[in-house]
Design a protein around this motif. Structure first.
Motif, mmCIF file in Angstrom:
data_model
loop_
_atom_site.group_PDB
_atom_site.id
_atom_site.type_symbol
_atom_site.label_atom_id
_atom_site.label_comp_id
_atom_site.label_asym_id
_atom_site.label_seq_id
_atom_site.Cartn_x
_atom_site.Cartn_y
_atom_site.Cartn_z
ATOM 1 N N GLY A 48 0.813 -1.217 0.000
ATOM 2 C CA GLY A 48 0.000 0.000 0.000
ATOM 3 C C GLY A 48 0.842 1.259 0.000
ATOM 4 O O GLY A 48 0.534 2.235 -0.699
ATOM 5 N N LYS A 49 1.910 1.256 0.781
ATOM 6 C CA LYS A 49 2.801 2.420 0.830
ATOM 7 C C LYS A 49 3.478 2.642 -0.522
ATOM 8 O O LYS A 49 3.602 3.773 -0.983
ATOM 9 N N LEU A 50 3.939 1.556 -1.154
ATOM 10 C CA LEU A 50 4.591 1.677 -2.461
ATOM 11 C C LEU A 50 3.619 2.207 -3.514
ATOM 12 O O LEU A 50 3.969 3.094 -4.295
ATOM 13 N N LYS A 51 2.419 1.664 -3.535
ATOM 14 C CA LYS A 51 1.425 2.096 -4.527
ATOM 15 C C LYS A 51 1.045 3.557 -4.332
ATOM 16 O O LYS A 51 0.803 4.281 -5.296
ATOM 17 N N ALA A 52 1.007 4.007 -3.082
ATOM 18 C CA ALA A 52 0.579 5.376 -2.781
ATOM 19 C C ALA A 52 1.656 6.412 -3.059
ATOM 20 O O ALA A 52 1.354 7.593 -3.189
#
Length: 185
Positions: A48-52
């Motif tokens: 989630g952090k990478l995608k955001a």
């Protein structure tokens, strides 16, 4: 200025990097630290952090301890998470077995920072020639340097780490990987 984003399993890794990175990063990079609450938290929240993350030109490094797991499986899973999250060029590095292996790879740095003063002469002993093989690096460090505390010790020792002469292969892989990542720009 370019962002170099580190996803870390623990605060002690951040403290180590804060002293080591200025020795190797060009002035054009700003390190950003995203610290998780352990390896399970990192693995759960990393996608989630990478995608955001939307900053154009940001580069990513994911770092966690091997602990008792299989280094190759851990790294493969994290590489796949990065790829599936749209960040296939993220650098994944595993500290074998623990972050403290980095410090055991440079006992002169431990001696200079927290003592005792005679630690550097132990570097050529069999167990310290390849500290990544020690499955209990944090216990071993605490045994030979009783003043060691995880966060403050990481902060103190890392100031003296020699980035060109460390017996920890996983530390050397981290340093060479970060250098290569920033040189690719």
């Amino acid at each position: 200025m370019s962002e170099l984003v580190f996803f870390l399993e623990e605060p002690s890794a951040k403290e180590m990097l804060k002293s080591v990175l200025p020795k190797i990063l060009p002035d054009t990079y700003i390190p950003i630290y995203v610290v998780f609450e352990g390896k399970q938290d990192l693995e759960k929240r990393l996608p989630g952090k990478l995608k955001a993350w939307k900053s154009h030109g940001a580069k990513f490094v994911v770092m966690r301890d091997q602990d008792s797991g299989c280094c190759f499986i851990i790294k493969s899973n994290l590489v796949n998470e990065c790829r599936n999250s749209g960040k296939p060029d993220a650098l994944v590095r595993i500290a074998c077995h623990e972050l403290e292996s980095f410090y055991l790879g440079d006992l002169a740095a431990v001696a200079k920072s927290i003592g005792p003063n005679n630690l550097a002469e132990k570097q050529n002993r069999a167990k310290f020639r390849d500290p990544d093989k020690l499955s209990n690096a944090s216990q071993e460090l605490k045994r030979i340097a009783p003043n060691y505390q995880k966060i403050s010790g990481s902060r103190d020792i890392s100031k003296y780490l020699d980035i060109t002469n460390n017996r920890s292969k996983s530390f050397n892989a981290l340093i060479s990987g970060v250098k290569r990542l920033v040189d690719e720009s």
